[in-house]
Write a protein that holds these residues in place. Structure first.
Motif, PDB file in Angstrom:
ATOM      1  N   PHE A  47     -17.781 -11.858 -17.237  1.00  0.00           N
ATOM      2  CA  PHE A  47     -18.454 -10.972 -18.005  1.00  0.00           C
ATOM      3  C   PHE A  47     -17.732 -11.108 -19.669  1.00  0.00           C
TER       4      PHE A  47
ATOM      5  N   MET B 275     -22.378  -5.784 -19.223  1.00  0.00           N
ATOM      6  CA  MET B 275     -21.074  -5.241 -18.599  1.00  0.00           C
ATOM      7  C   MET B 275     -21.463  -4.206 -17.667  1.00  0.00           C
TER       8      MET B 275
ATOM      9  N   LEU C 228     -14.214  -9.214 -15.734  1.00  0.00           N
ATOM     10  CA  LEU C 228     -14.477  -8.843 -17.044  1.00  0.00           C
ATOM     11  C   LEU C 228     -13.350  -9.398 -18.153  1.00  0.00           C
TER      12      LEU C 228
ATOM     13  N   ALA D 235     -21.768  -5.051 -13.901  1.00  0.00           N
ATOM     14  CA  ALA D 235     -20.611  -5.114 -12.825  1.00  0.00           C
ATOM     15  C   ALA D 235     -20.437  -3.989 -12.264  1.00  0.00           C
TER      16      ALA D 235
ATOM     17  N   ILE E 190     -10.237  -6.310 -14.322  1.00  0.00           N
ATOM     18  CA  ILE E 190     -10.554  -6.074 -15.483  1.00  0.00           C
ATOM     19  C   ILE E 190      -9.432  -6.618 -16.319  1.00  0.00           C
TER      20      ILE E 190
ATOM     21  N   HIS F  63     -12.073   1.704 -17.226  1.00  0.00           N
ATOM     22  CA  HIS F  63     -12.986   0.969 -16.529  1.00  0.00           C
ATOM     23  C   HIS F  63     -12.488   0.876 -15.062  1.00  0.00           C
TER      24      HIS F  63
END
Length: 314
Positions: free
Chosen positions: A29, A51, A6, A54, A65, A75
């Motif tokens: 992402f 997103m 991410l 994921a 992350i 997250h």
């Protein structure tokens, strides 16, 4: 191992490590489709702006992350709720209560959470930790850490608002791991503008002192340089390193005692490669997690105390 990465900024440092491995499948992402595709394409990865996938796609094993700090804790918790392992860029959170919630959730979960405390994998730092643990030179009495950098990351601010959390957290980890929590903290700052500044922080302990200095006031030709001097009862460890535009530091470590000066051999190591290799070893059952959330709470507390002194002094 299928990984959801991410972010498209600092995530590229992780992406470069994954791209050199043959045992991972990565999807990057991001919010902007073109920007994400371009960043992912550099490493031969697929890209996505969805997103949610994921967390909802059962094929992902690990969520990495690399988002803004304020988004880290939520997250990680979402990854655990989805039954996935999580690797999160430092710091774990910008609020200690959020960090504690993550640590508690990780302790209850069968999944691993890793915080990118990359400095624990730098050989010179490992030598310092070993010397303190093994009492090689006696008690640690004074520790001075310094970092001076140019603006090597386009678009990234290195001003007073971000330096404590995003650039000094590693020093706070070294300080708390070697000396514990200080009795008090004093801070001096210099601001050239919103994106450039310097911080000098001093820490008082029982029978010991520490100092952490950082500056982003350097010209681009300077690159990034840093190091530490650790003064023990019976010797000194001194190290310095220079990082170029490739992000791979070169450095030396010297021990000074009454017997003379001796340069200590350091194994070649890229801290991000070492950190991600550790993550993979833990997930393969080959190692114990050395960068779990509970292990970073003291360093985060001290970092937040420092940030308060710098950015909310009254």
């Amino acid at each position: 191992m299928k990984i959801a990465l991410l972010g498209t900024g600092f995530a590229q440092a992780h992406a470069a490590v994954y791209a050199a491995r043959g045992d991972v499948d990565v999807v990057m992402f991001g919010r902007d489709a073109d920007k994400t595709a371009k960043a992912a394409g550099q490493f031969g990865f697929a890209s996505s702006t969805d997103m949610d996938a994921a967390f909802e796609d059962d094929s992902f094993d690990l969520v990495d992350i690399c988002l803004p700090v304020r988004l880290h804790a939520q997250h990680v918790l979402r990854a655990l709720e989805a039954g996935k392992h999580a690797l999160v860029e430092l710091p774990l959170a910008d609020d200690l209560d959020d960090a504690k919630r993550v640590a508690e959730a990780a302790a209850r979960s069968s999944k691993h959470v890793f915080v990118d405390m990359f400095e624990r994998f730098i050989p010179a730092n490992q030598a310092l930790f070993d010397a303190v643990r093994e009492n090689t030179y006696g008690r640690l009495e004074q520790l001075t850490l310094w970092n001076m950098t140019a603006h090597l990351w386009p678009g990234a601010s290195l001003g007073l608002k971000v330096l404590p959390l995003e650039a000094m957290h590693s020093d706070m980890d070294i300080i708390t791991r070697t000396l514990g929590m200080p009795k008090d903290l004093t801070v001096t700052t210099v601001a050239r503008d919103e994106d450039s500044g310097a911080i000098d922080a001093t820490f008082r302990f029982h029978r010991a002192a520490a100092r952490s200095s950082i500056s982003s006031l350097m010209p681009k030709t300077w690159g990034a340089r840093g190091g530490y001097t650790a003064s023990f009862e019976h010797g000194i460890l001194d190290t310095s390193s220079t990082m170029g535009f490739d992000g791979k530091p070169t450095g030396t470590l010297t021990a000074y005692t009454t017997d003379g000066a001796r340069e200590l051999a350091l194994p070649p190591a890229d801290q991000y490669t070492a950190m991600i290799s550790h993550v993979m070893d833990v997930l393969a059952g080959k190692a114990e997690n050395r960068i779990a959330p509970h292990s970073v709470l003291d360093a985060l507390q001290l970092t937040l105390d420092l940030d308060q002194k710098v950015n909310s002094p009254h």
